[in-house]
Design a protein around this motif. Sequence first.
Motif, PDB file in Angstrom:
ATOM      1  N   MET A 131       0.838  -1.201   0.000  1.00 27.81           N
ATOM      2  CA  MET A 131       0.000   0.000   0.000  1.00 27.81           C
ATOM      3  C   MET A 131       0.872   1.250   0.000  1.00 27.81           C
ATOM      4  SD  MET A 131      -2.904  -1.507   2.595  1.00 27.81           S
ATOM      5  CE  MET A 131      -1.722  -2.439   3.584  1.00 27.81           C
ATOM      6  N   THR A 132       1.691   1.390  -1.054  1.00 31.53           N
ATOM      7  CA  THR A 132       2.607   2.520  -1.161  1.00 31.53           C
ATOM      8  C   THR A 132       1.832   3.822  -1.290  1.00 31.53           C
ATOM      9  OG1 THR A 132       2.726   2.146  -3.548  1.00 31.53           O
ATOM     10  CG2 THR A 132       4.471   1.178  -2.195  1.00 31.53           C
ATOM     11  N   GLY A 133       2.447   4.887  -0.777  1.00 33.97           N
ATOM     12  CA  GLY A 133       1.791   6.189  -0.819  1.00 33.97           C
ATOM     13  C   GLY A 133       0.752   6.384   0.259  1.00 33.97           C
ATOM     14  N   HIS A 134       0.627   5.412   1.143  1.00 29.39           N
ATOM     15  CA  HIS A 134      -0.326   5.484   2.250  1.00 29.39           C
ATOM     16  C   HIS A 134       0.431   5.386   3.579  1.00 29.39           C
ATOM     17  CE1 HIS A 134      -2.770   4.333  -1.152  1.00 29.39           C
ATOM     18  NE2 HIS A 134      -3.873   4.562  -0.482  1.00 29.39           N
ATOM     19  N   THR A 135      -0.165   5.911   4.611  1.00 24.90           N
ATOM     20  CA  THR A 135       0.392   5.882   5.965  1.00 24.90           C
ATOM     21  C   THR A 135      -0.569   5.138   6.872  1.00 24.90           C
ATOM     22  OG1 THR A 135       1.434   8.047   5.640  1.00 24.90           O
ATOM     23  CG2 THR A 135       1.126   7.332   7.918  1.00 24.90           C
ATOM     24  N   MET A 136      -0.012   4.392   7.835  1.00 28.97           N
ATOM     25  CA  MET A 136      -0.904   3.806   8.837  1.00 28.97           C
ATOM     26  C   MET A 136      -1.673   4.933   9.509  1.00 28.97           C
ATOM     27  SD  MET A 136      -0.139   1.387  12.138  1.00 28.97           S
ATOM     28  CE  MET A 136       0.335  -0.039  11.168  1.00 28.97           C
ATOM     29  N   MET A 137      -2.977   4.790   9.576  1.00 33.87           N
ATOM     30  CA  MET A 137      -3.805   5.893  10.037  1.00 33.87           C
ATOM     31  C   MET A 137      -3.477   6.308  11.468  1.00 33.87           C
ATOM     32  SD  MET A 137      -7.939   6.327   9.865  1.00 33.87           S
ATOM     33  CE  MET A 137      -8.672   7.947  10.055  1.00 33.87           C
ATOM     34  N   ARG A 138      -3.208   5.363  12.340  1.00 32.72           N
ATOM     35  CA  ARG A 138      -2.889   5.748  13.723  1.00 32.72           C
ATOM     36  C   ARG A 138      -1.648   6.626  13.769  1.00 32.72           C
ATOM     37  NH1 ARG A 138      -5.286   3.782  17.918  1.00 32.72           N
ATOM     38  NH2 ARG A 138      -5.553   1.641  17.203  1.00 32.72           N
ATOM     39  N   THR A 139      -0.660   6.287  12.948  1.00 31.76           N
ATOM     40  CA  THR A 139       0.562   7.100  12.884  1.00 31.76           C
ATOM     41  C   THR A 139       0.240   8.500  12.386  1.00 31.76           C
ATOM     42  OG1 THR A 139       1.882   5.125  12.429  1.00 31.76           O
ATOM     43  CG2 THR A 139       2.871   7.253  11.893  1.00 31.76           C
ATOM     44  N   GLY A 140      -0.577   8.580  11.322  1.00 29.28           N
ATOM     45  CA  GLY A 140      -0.962   9.883  10.805  1.00 29.28           C
ATOM     46  C   GLY A 140      -1.720  10.705  11.830  1.00 29.28           C
ATOM     47  N   LEU A 141      -2.614  10.054  12.570  1.00 26.37           N
ATOM     48  CA  LEU A 141      -3.401  10.773  13.571  1.00 26.37           C
ATOM     49  C   LEU A 141      -2.542  11.237  14.740  1.00 26.37           C
ATOM     50  CD1 LEU A 141      -6.665   8.620  13.611  1.00 26.37           C
ATOM     51  CD2 LEU A 141      -6.303  10.834  12.506  1.00 26.37           C
ATOM     52  N   HIS A 197     -14.930  -7.580  10.187  1.00 25.69           N
ATOM     53  CA  HIS A 197     -13.471  -7.456  10.156  1.00 25.69           C
ATOM     54  C   HIS A 197     -12.890  -7.954  11.477  1.00 25.69           C
ATOM     55  CE1 HIS A 197      -9.618  -5.339  10.655  1.00 25.69           C
ATOM     56  NE2 HIS A 197      -9.578  -5.166   9.342  1.00 25.69           N
ATOM     57  N   GLY A 198     -13.468  -7.523  12.576  1.00 22.31           N
ATOM     58  CA  GLY A 198     -13.106  -8.038  13.890  1.00 22.31           C
ATOM     59  C   GLY A 198     -12.008  -7.284  14.615  1.00 22.31           C
ATOM     60  N   ASP A 199     -11.359  -6.317  13.937  1.00 18.95           N
ATOM     61  CA  ASP A 199     -10.284  -5.564  14.593  1.00 18.95           C
ATOM     62  C   ASP A 199     -10.086  -4.236  13.859  1.00 18.95           C
ATOM     63  OD1 ASP A 199      -8.368  -5.329  16.630  1.00 18.95           O
ATOM     64  OD2 ASP A 199      -6.765  -6.128  15.376  1.00 18.95           O
ATOM     65  N   LEU A 200     -11.179  -3.552  13.588  1.00 24.34           N
ATOM     66  CA  LEU A 200     -11.158  -2.402  12.690  1.00 24.34           C
ATOM     67  C   LEU A 200     -10.830  -1.115  13.444  1.00 24.34           C
ATOM     68  CD1 LEU A 200     -11.398  -1.292   9.899  1.00 24.34           C
ATOM     69  CD2 LEU A 200     -13.881  -1.431  10.056  1.00 24.34           C
ATOM     70  N   HIS A 201      -9.561  -1.003  13.838  1.00 23.38           N
ATOM     71  CA  HIS A 201      -9.084   0.213  14.488  1.00 23.38           C
ATOM     72  C   HIS A 201      -8.181   0.980  13.523  1.00 23.38           C
ATOM     73  CE1 HIS A 201      -5.291  -1.935  15.008  1.00 23.38           C
ATOM     74  NE2 HIS A 201      -5.962  -2.919  15.576  1.00 23.38           N
ATOM     75  N   THR A 202      -7.641   2.106  13.949  1.00 16.33           N
ATOM     76  CA  THR A 202      -6.854   2.946  13.043  1.00 16.33           C
ATOM     77  C   THR A 202      -5.483   2.348  12.718  1.00 16.33           C
ATOM     78  OG1 THR A 202      -6.176   4.291  14.954  1.00 16.33           O
ATOM     79  CG2 THR A 202      -8.031   5.088  13.635  1.00 16.33           C
ATOM     80  N   GLY A 203      -5.093   1.301  13.418  1.00 14.58           N
ATOM     81  CA  GLY A 203      -3.894   0.565  13.036  1.00 14.58           C
ATOM     82  C   GLY A 203      -4.165  -0.442  11.935  1.00 14.58           C
TER      83      GLY A 203
END
Length: 409
Positions: free
Chosen positions: A115-125, A231-237
């Motif tokens: 997933m190039t060009g993307h950041t883990m959302m938790r890191t971005g937040l 999904h069962g674990d749909l957090h920002t990570g």
Amino acid sequence: MSKYDSYFLMKAPEVPDYVQEKLSYFDKGAELECKEIGDGNLNYVFRVKDGKSGKSIIVKQAGEALRISADMHISTDRGRIEAKILGIQEMYAPGLVPKVYLYDGVMCAMIMEDMTGHTMMRTGLINHEIYPLFADHVTTFMVNSLLRTTDVVMGHKEKKELVKSFINPDLCEISEDLVYSEPFIDYNHRNNVFLPNQDFVREELYEDQALHLEAAKLKFEFMNHAQSLIHGDLHTGSVFINKEHTFIFDPEFAFFGPMGYDIGNVIANIFFAWCNGDAVISDEEKKAEFCTWCLQTISDVVDLFIEKYNKVFDEYATDRMAKVPGFKEWYLEQILSDTAGVAGLESIRRIVGMANVIDITTIPDEAKRTRAERIVITLAKKYIMNRETFRCGADYLTAIKEAVGKYQS
């Protein structure tokens, strides 16, 4: 005979050779380098990249023990479940999950799109980035992947076959313990409680019998309501994101459970980001911008889900009885109650449970972290104890305002 004909846990230097043997993705003479990039608790994630072409790919291998606890052993079959659900989610929500190129049942490894060009959302937040399209993307993903795998839409025999295929006892047990039980009754003595809040946690969580009863009800709902392929674990990570696009990944906890589990997780984790921004951002204008976006996103996730639910239900419902007037509304009310309850459970377990979130633990000021945790726990209890009253985004904003107001700094 190949060295990969029997399972072993790979190290980074071994992964490029594995990829070349299993997949014709890179050229024969590719100059491959590999780096372990995973920071999760369950798996080993590697990026393999060709130094010449810049092409890259991800290899994710399931270990036999949790990385956070060598004493906790879980089935490597979760890799098969993850690969299969990503294929199903791609069918229902195309473009919002990474493509799977190969699943190897011997090595319990999956080779998938990088997933190039993307950041883990938790890191971005944590860096207080704003993602204006997230609420739209995640609700499109949830409505389509969740509602369309219920008995409302899916043929009942087909669904029952999928339920069998996605029985996931080891990872469900982790959720049953870490989300629904231990945060309220620390019987395994694994909770991580911030020292300044020990008395608060004891009084508000460990000694609140009415709260325990509601958590117990929600636990048995989770264990027995095979409503939808969640999904069962749909957090920002579990989200890779940029300003224009969202990838949702990491669904090894997937099984047939209550739809509200995924929605509630999203709500809780966006509020963790609000807590971090509120405590850490010193520039008042930037703080207001980020925190306002977090709150608006929580409200939008609820309201957009409802809006899209109604459209998808009307378009795809197949069961005759599901089309009886009033059923659609009754079914949605169940989902929304579960959503609020799970938002509370996820909030509590990430503050006092075994797996805390860095949004909270990286708040450097002790007093501000103490306050943030108390806000989260107070709000979470409101979600759980009054879950039947949360019916739109505004209900969440009202509850958040009340909880924050109780602990004005």
